[in-house]
Design a protein around this motif. Structure first.
Motif, PDB file in Angstrom:
ATOM      1  N   ILE A   1      16.748  -1.041   0.137  1.00 38.36           N
ATOM      2  CA  ILE A   1      16.623   0.262   0.800  1.00 38.36           C
ATOM      3  C   ILE A   1      18.015   0.861   0.879  1.00 38.36           C
ATOM      4  N   LYS A   2      18.124   2.123   0.482  1.00 38.84           N
ATOM      5  CA  LYS A   2      19.377   2.864   0.568  1.00 38.84           C
ATOM      6  C   LYS A   2      19.072   4.280   1.077  1.00 38.84           C
TER       7      LYS A   2
ATOM      8  N   GLY B   1      12.281  -4.250   5.360  1.00 35.97           N
ATOM      9  CA  GLY B   1      11.669  -3.909   6.642  1.00 35.97           C
ATOM     10  C   GLY B   1      11.886  -4.990   7.684  1.00 35.97           C
ATOM     11  N   GLU B   2      12.445  -6.137   7.250  1.00 36.19           N
ATOM     12  CA  GLU B   2      12.674  -7.250   8.178  1.00 36.19           C
ATOM     13  C   GLU B   2      13.794  -6.894   9.162  1.00 36.19           C
ATOM     14  N   TYR B   3      14.910  -6.390   8.645  1.00 36.46           N
ATOM     15  CA  TYR B   3      16.050  -6.064   9.513  1.00 36.46           C
ATOM     16  C   TYR B   3      16.242  -4.557   9.662  1.00 36.46           C
ATOM     17  N   TRP B   4      15.992  -3.813   8.584  1.00 42.50           N
ATOM     18  CA  TRP B   4      16.226  -2.359   8.620  1.00 42.50           C
ATOM     19  C   TRP B   4      15.019  -1.681   9.238  1.00 42.50           C
ATOM     20  N   LYS B   5      15.186  -1.215  10.481  1.00 42.54           N
ATOM     21  CA  LYS B   5      14.043  -0.687  11.239  1.00 42.54           C
ATOM     22  C   LYS B   5      14.017   0.839  11.266  1.00 42.54           C
TER      23      LYS B   5
ATOM     24  N   GLY C   1      13.482   2.825   8.853  1.00 44.34           N
ATOM     25  CA  GLY C   1      12.529   3.385   7.903  1.00 44.34           C
ATOM     26  C   GLY C   1      13.121   3.662   6.539  1.00 44.34           C
ATOM     27  N   VAL C   2      12.243   3.974   5.608  1.00 47.01           N
ATOM     28  CA  VAL C   2      12.659   4.289   4.236  1.00 47.01           C
ATOM     29  C   VAL C   2      13.141   5.744   4.212  1.00 47.01           C
ATOM     30  N   PRO C   3      14.413   5.976   3.823  1.00 47.05           N
ATOM     31  CA  PRO C   3      14.869   7.364   3.699  1.00 47.05           C
ATOM     32  C   PRO C   3      14.223   8.017   2.467  1.00 47.05           C
ATOM     33  N   ILE C   4      13.766   9.239   2.637  1.00 41.38           N
ATOM     34  CA  ILE C   4      13.120   9.972   1.539  1.00 41.38           C
ATOM     35  C   ILE C   4      13.749  11.363   1.487  1.00 41.38           C
ATOM     36  N   GLU C   5      14.335  11.708   0.338  1.00 37.14           N
ATOM     37  CA  GLU C   5      14.961  13.034   0.191  1.00 37.14           C
ATOM     38  C   GLU C   5      13.893  14.005  -0.290  1.00 37.14           C
ATOM     39  N   VAL C   6      13.720  15.111   0.447  1.00 37.16           N
ATOM     40  CA  VAL C   6      12.631  16.050   0.130  1.00 37.16           C
ATOM     41  C   VAL C   6      13.153  17.485   0.060  1.00 37.16           C
ATOM     42  N   MET C   7      12.434  18.297  -0.689  1.00 34.62           N
ATOM     43  CA  MET C   7      12.727  19.730  -0.710  1.00 34.62           C
ATOM     44  C   MET C   7      12.410  20.290   0.679  1.00 34.62           C
ATOM     45  N   PRO C   8      13.317  21.095   1.251  1.00 38.57           N
ATOM     46  CA  PRO C   8      13.094  21.599   2.610  1.00 38.57           C
ATOM     47  C   PRO C   8      11.729  22.259   2.805  1.00 38.57           C
ATOM     48  N   MET C   9      11.285  23.058   1.825  1.00 39.04           N
ATOM     49  CA  MET C   9      10.022  23.798   2.046  1.00 39.04           C
ATOM     50  C   MET C   9       8.797  22.882   1.999  1.00 39.04           C
TER      51      MET C   9
ATOM     52  N   ALA D   1      10.819   7.128   7.099  1.00 40.34           N
ATOM     53  CA  ALA D   1       9.432   6.688   7.281  1.00 40.34           C
ATOM     54  C   ALA D   1       9.374   5.168   7.284  1.00 40.34           C
ATOM     55  N   SER D   2       9.022   4.610   8.448  1.00 36.76           N
ATOM     56  CA  SER D   2       8.920   3.149   8.534  1.00 36.76           C
ATOM     57  C   SER D   2       7.542   2.692   8.077  1.00 36.76           C
ATOM     58  N   PHE D   3       7.525   1.636   7.281  1.00 32.60           N
ATOM     59  CA  PHE D   3       6.260   1.059   6.811  1.00 32.60           C
ATOM     60  C   PHE D   3       6.135  -0.390   7.259  1.00 32.60           C
ATOM     61  N   GLY D   4       6.894  -0.775   8.293  1.00 33.25           N
ATOM     62  CA  GLY D   4       6.894  -2.181   8.721  1.00 33.25           C
ATOM     63  C   GLY D   4       7.455  -3.046   7.603  1.00 33.25           C
ATOM     64  N   LEU D   5       6.907  -4.260   7.487  1.00 31.49           N
ATOM     65  CA  LEU D   5       7.356  -5.137   6.396  1.00 31.49           C
ATOM     66  C   LEU D   5       6.801  -4.616   5.073  1.00 31.49           C
ATOM     67  N   ILE D   6       7.672  -4.450   4.083  1.00 33.27           N
ATOM     68  CA  ILE D   6       7.230  -3.873   2.804  1.00 33.27           C
ATOM     69  C   ILE D   6       6.994  -4.994   1.792  1.00 33.27           C
ATOM     70  N   LYS D   7       5.718  -5.333   1.619  1.00 30.86           N
ATOM     71  CA  LYS D   7       5.386  -6.470   0.740  1.00 30.86           C
ATOM     72  C   LYS D   7       5.448  -6.082  -0.728  1.00 30.86           C
ATOM     73  N   ASN D   8       5.179  -4.811  -1.020  1.00 29.94           N
ATOM     74  CA  ASN D   8       5.153  -4.358  -2.411  1.00 29.94           C
ATOM     75  C   ASN D   8       6.043  -3.111  -2.557  1.00 29.94           C
ATOM     76  N   PRO D   9       7.370  -3.307  -2.605  1.00 29.85           N
ATOM     77  CA  PRO D   9       8.278  -2.154  -2.636  1.00 29.85           C
ATOM     78  C   PRO D   9       8.022  -1.240  -3.830  1.00 29.85           C
ATOM     79  N   GLU D  10       7.720  -1.826  -4.982  1.00 29.44           N
ATOM     80  CA  GLU D  10       7.507  -1.023  -6.184  1.00 29.44           C
ATOM     81  C   GLU D  10       6.295  -0.102  -6.031  1.00 29.44           C
ATOM     82  N   GLY D  11       5.205  -0.660  -5.519  1.00 26.83           N
ATOM     83  CA  GLY D  11       3.974   0.111  -5.330  1.00 26.83           C
ATOM     84  C   GLY D  11       4.192   1.241  -4.346  1.00 26.83           C
TER      85      GLY D  11
END
Ligand code: 5RP
Length: 274
Positions: free
Chosen positions: A106-107, A140-144, A146-154, A195-205
């Protein structure tokens, strides 16, 4: 006596980060480097510190992953380049928010998401540097945060409920720190949703599902991109995880103890950063 950076004592965590960076640069600096990517965050400053000791570094072009690393490159007297002019990147050194056992990570904690993904993607080797708090078994074990997601403002208002439908727990638009009213705006003029997804078992999916949402510019899940990750510990050891499975711990005696650290840095002729 603790090692010092510009006369300021380094905390044990900073020492750990610095040791991981020096080790990572020493093991991954190419024989004949042409283009090197520089990531973002507080850890990569020690990467640049170490790079400045390498022969021929003045001939290398450095690609930044955001405003902060651009400043770092320029103030360190290194050559600055753009990815559209130099798309063949030998290696990129970058920090991370969390790295799992399969080297998925996660970055984007520093909101430099899109450019970090681009330079990391262009690099033949993406090398992560961090302290041991970022080294986990599952995302998701230590990083609480959430997953950063870059989005278009609109698009952010329409993306939030779609993230909930994908399982996100209370996704939020990242707001600016004191001194900035309103949301964080990225170097590319976009917003960040955490956006937090708890523990992420399938990061690719999960990555694929989020990336498909209209208005998502980039997702802070980096899959199958990392060649090696170096995690410094406060005892002076550095844990190395590699994509070729050569995982190992470099013990404190080989890296350095706190008292040996000054001597090692002095020997390396490291140029202090301004
Ligand atoms: O992804 C990032 C910025 O978007 C950073 O690399 C990540 O947040 C790590 O930062 P630090 O080295 O300060 O812990």
């Amino acid at each position: 006596m603790e090692p010092k950076e510009n006369g300021i004592e380094l905390s044990p965590v900073e020492m750990a980060k610095r040791m991981a960076c020096h080790m990572a640069v020493d093991e991954n600096y190419p024989k004949h480097p042409k283009v090197i990517g520089i990531g973002s965050g507080s850890t990569v400053i020690y990467v640049v510190e170490r790079l400045l000791t390498k022969p021929g570094v003045e001939n290398v072009v450095f690609l930044p992953t955001g405003f902060q690393s651009k400043e770092l490159i320029v103030t360190s007297g290194l050559r600055l380049g753009d990815p559209d002019c130099y798309p063949d990147v030998d290696v990129c050194f970058d920090g991370a928010d969390e790295v799992d056992d399969s080297l998925q990570c996660i970055k984007g904690g520093g909101a430099c998401l899109f450019q970090e993904k681009l330079i990391g993607f262009l690099a033949k080797r993406l090398v992560i540097v961090a302290d041991s708090r970022k080294n986990s078994h599952m995302l998701g074990e230590y990083w609480k945060k959430g997953v950063p997601i870059e989005v278009m403002p609109m698009a952010y208002t329409s993306i939030l409920p779609q993230l909930v439908a994908l399982g996100a727990l209370d996704p939020k638009l990242r707001m600016g720190a004191p001194g900035k009213a309103g949301p964080v705006v990225t170097d590319n003029g976009n917003f960040i949703i955490d956006a937090s997804f708890g523990l992420i078992k399938n990061p690719e999916g999960l990555f694929e599902k989020i990336k498909l949402l209209v208005g998502v510019v980039e997702v802070g899940i980096f899959c199958n991109m990392i060649s090696a990750a170096y995690f410094g510990s406060q005892d002076g050891s550095v844990t190395v995880k590699k994509s070729n499975g050569d995982n190992h711990i470099i013990p404190p005696k080989i890296t350095a103890t706190a008292t040996e650290f000054d001597a090692i840095v002095a020997e390396s002729n490291a140029t202090p950063l301004k």
